[in-house]
Design a protein around this motif. Structure first.
Motif, short mmCIF file in Angstrom:
data_model
loop_
_atom_site.label_atom_id
_atom_site.label_comp_id
_atom_site.label_asym_id
_atom_site.label_seq_id
_atom_site.Cartn_x
_atom_site.Cartn_y
_atom_site.Cartn_z
N LEU A 53 0.82 -1.21 0.00
CA LEU A 53 0.00 0.00 0.00
C LEU A 53 0.85 1.26 0.00
O LEU A 53 0.53 2.23 -0.68
N SER A 54 1.96 1.25 0.73
CA SER A 54 2.86 2.41 0.72
C SER A 54 3.47 2.61 -0.66
O SER A 54 3.64 3.75 -1.10
N GLY A 55 3.80 1.52 -1.31
CA GLY A 55 4.34 1.61 -2.66
C GLY A 55 3.35 2.25 -3.62
O GLY A 55 3.73 3.05 -4.49
N ILE A 56 2.08 1.91 -3.46
CA ILE A 56 1.04 2.50 -4.30
C ILE A 56 0.93 4.00 -4.02
O ILE A 56 0.84 4.81 -4.95
N VAL A 57 0.97 4.38 -2.75
CA VAL A 57 0.90 5.80 -2.40
C VAL A 57 2.11 6.53 -2.97
O VAL A 57 1.98 7.64 -3.50
N ASP A 58 3.29 5.92 -2.88
CA ASP A 58 4.49 6.53 -3.48
C ASP A 58 4.26 6.80 -4.97
O ASP A 58 4.54 7.89 -5.47
#
Length: 116
Positions: A53-58
């Protein structure tokens, strides 16, 4: 897991949610739909921190910063984009299916042993 781990996890999640809320509205909508999908499909890595999920936000932050619309980042087929992200990930459904297959194999072997 001790209380400090729980508190730290909550802090990380709140910071993650704040990042999502800072995204443009179209990005937030697509992110929330993707999140729902991942929670349903259940990639195992999803419960290990907020890596996916953090990768998607990045990715979404970069897209928004460069002035792209969210569908320019994900493509028009968001479901296919999600599937591609987790194509090599083990899901809880995979784990369940493996356990069912193992149980069936044991039952079949027991039946074959009885026939001997």
């Amino acid at each position: 897991m001790n209380i400090r781990d729980i508190i730290e996890g909550k802090k990380e999640w709140r910071a993650h949610v704040a990042r999502v809320k800072a995204l443009p509205q179209d990005y937030q909508i697509v992110y929330k739909e993707m999140q729902k999908y991942f929670f349903k499909v259940g990639p195992v890595e999803l419960t290990e921190g907020t890596g996916l999920l953090s990768g998607i936000v990045d990715l979404f932050e970069e897209g928004a910063a460069s002035g792209k619309g969210v569908l320019e980042v994900t493509g028009r087929d968001v479901a296919a984009f999600c599937d591609d992200l987790i194509k090599d990930s083990k899901t809880y459904a995979d784990i369940y299916q493996e356990s069912v297959d193992q149980a069936n194999n044991k039952t079949i072997r027991k039946g074959a042993d009885k026939k001997k």
